[in-house]
Structure formats: structure tokens, C-alpha cells
Design a protein around this motif. Structure first.
Motif: not given
Length: 227
Positions: A210-215, A219-223, A160-169
Motif C-alpha cells: 500500500y504505502l510505497l517508496t518512490v526513490h 511516498y505514494k499510497l495505492v490499492d 492526505t495520501m488516500a485523498a489522492s491515491p497514486g499521487r507521489v507526495f
């Protein structure tokens, strides 16, 4: 599709078997954890429904052993209902968790959801983010060319996160992606899955690339480049 039921209460196992057969599934039944492991190894089912309290090898130990060997989806049944019990089961690698007594309709809905998740075909080609590769058709994840074993829920979160890289979920959005809209499992579930994913895909899980916390958000997934 075949569902393996591991339940030491013979009456409950037979009843669950009837519900599943009415839904059109093939059903195999065992009554202890050791037999469940033997059956999975001999002829892997599409889904394992696993009672926690069983003789010889309990359900939690089954999941602990199984996750070193297989990524088949596991739905746990238990009379324990505290959040700590739930999170412990998920942390070991279970994909969903239903407490007794349960509604047969709810249980069958959860079975359908798990099986759809695993067997859903995708029109998308594989997704690559740096050294992280996700293949939705094969339901496979690799990092730096090495295969990574993920549970069905972990894979769904990652895909789900990889389909929208950089997007915060938000946790709620990821919970909906994994468990639908029933709201039965709390958002802390997502934190447990993310922690497990970081152990599997990150070089330094406490300093994820890769799997970052946005406090305060999620979370978001980046490269993984750190850019």
C-alpha cells in the motif's frame, strides 16, 4: 476541549495550565507518569501534554503504554533536543515534540493544530483502497476488516495520501500536511511515521503493498493490488 498536562515541575505545570485556560481549554494537571496513565484511563482528555523526565513512569514509557490503549494526540515536552531523542519519541507514537525552553505562543499554536487535526470534520465519505479503509469522520482506519490504531499524525498522513491515491507526495508535502509550515521538525519525521504505518497496515512491512517508496521523491499510497 480538555487538555491533560503531565509535568513534574509544579511551577511549569501551573504556568502551562494558565496559558491553556487563557486559550479557552479545560485543564487537568498531574505530576508523574503513573498518574497521567490513570487519568487518561479514567477520563480521556482531547490532548495529552507530556513531559519526558518524570518520576515513577517517564514520558516515553507513558507513550509506550498508552499507544496500546488509546490514540489520543500526545505533545511531548523535553529538555532533550537531539534529533535521535525526537525521533525516538515519535517512533513510540507521540504526535509532536517541543523542547524546553519553549515559546508559549509556539506551544499554543501546536496545541491548536493537534486539536484541529483530530476534531476536524470532513465532508468526504470514507475512502477505500483495496482492503484498506479510512473513515475521516470517525477518525478510523481498518485493514481487511480489522481496526488499526493510528496516532493523529499517522492518520493525517494516511488520509492526505488516500485523498489522492497514486499521487507521489514528497516528504516536505507530508510534513506540511502534518505539522503545518513551521519547519521545526525535520523531514526524517515522515520516514518514522511511514515506518510505523507500514507495521500497522502491511502484511509484510519490508515489502509494502500500500504505502510505497518512490526513490528520490517520496511516498505514494495505492490499492495494494500490485498493478
Amino acid at each position: 476541549m480538555c487538555v491533560l498536562v503531565a509535568e513534574d515541575n509544579v511551577m511549569q505545570a501551573d504556568m502551562l495550565g494558565r496559558y491553556l485556560r487563557q486559550e479557552g481549554y479545560q485543564v487537568r494537571i498531574v505530576h508523574d507518569g503513573g498518574a497521567a496513565l490513570d487519568e487518561v484511563r479514567r477520563n480521556p482528555p482531547d490532548l495529552l501534554i507530556l513531559d519526558v523526565m518524570m518520576p515513577r513512569v517517564d514520558g516515553l514509557d507513558v507513550v509506550r503504554v498508552l499507544r496500546n490503549e488509546s490514540d489520543i494526540p500526545v505533545l511531548m515536552l523535553t529538555a532533550k533536543s537531539t534529533e535521535d531523542d525526537l525521533l525516538h519519541g515519535l517512533d513510540l507514537g507521540a504526535d509532536d515534540y517541543v523542547t524546553k525552553p519553549y515559546s508559549p505562543r509556539e506551544l499554543m499554536a501546536r496545541v491548536r493544530t493537534l486539536l484541529r487535526r483530530v476534531h476536524r470534520t470532513s465532508a468526504n465519505s470514507g475512502i477505500a483502497l483495496g482492503d484498506l479503509a479510512i473513515d475521516p469522520d470517525r477518525h478510523e482506519v481498518s485493514v481487511r476488516g480489522e481496526h488499526v490504531e493510528c496516532t493523529a499524525s499517522e492518520f493525517r498522513i494516511l488520509h492526505t495520501m488516500a485523498a489522492s491515491p497514486g499521487r507521489v507526495f514528497s516528504r516536505g508535502q507530508l510534513l506540511s500536511a502534518v505539522h503545518g509550515l513551521d519547519g521545526y521538525i525535520t523531514e526524517r519525521t515522515i520516514d518514522a511515521h511511514v515506518m510505523n504505518l507500514r507495521k500497522k497496515i502491511e502484511v509484510q512491512p519490508r515489502k509494502p503493498a500500500y504505502l510505497l517508496t518512490v526513490h528520490g521523491v517520496g511516498y505514494k499510497l495505492v490499492d495494494g493490488s500490485g498493478a
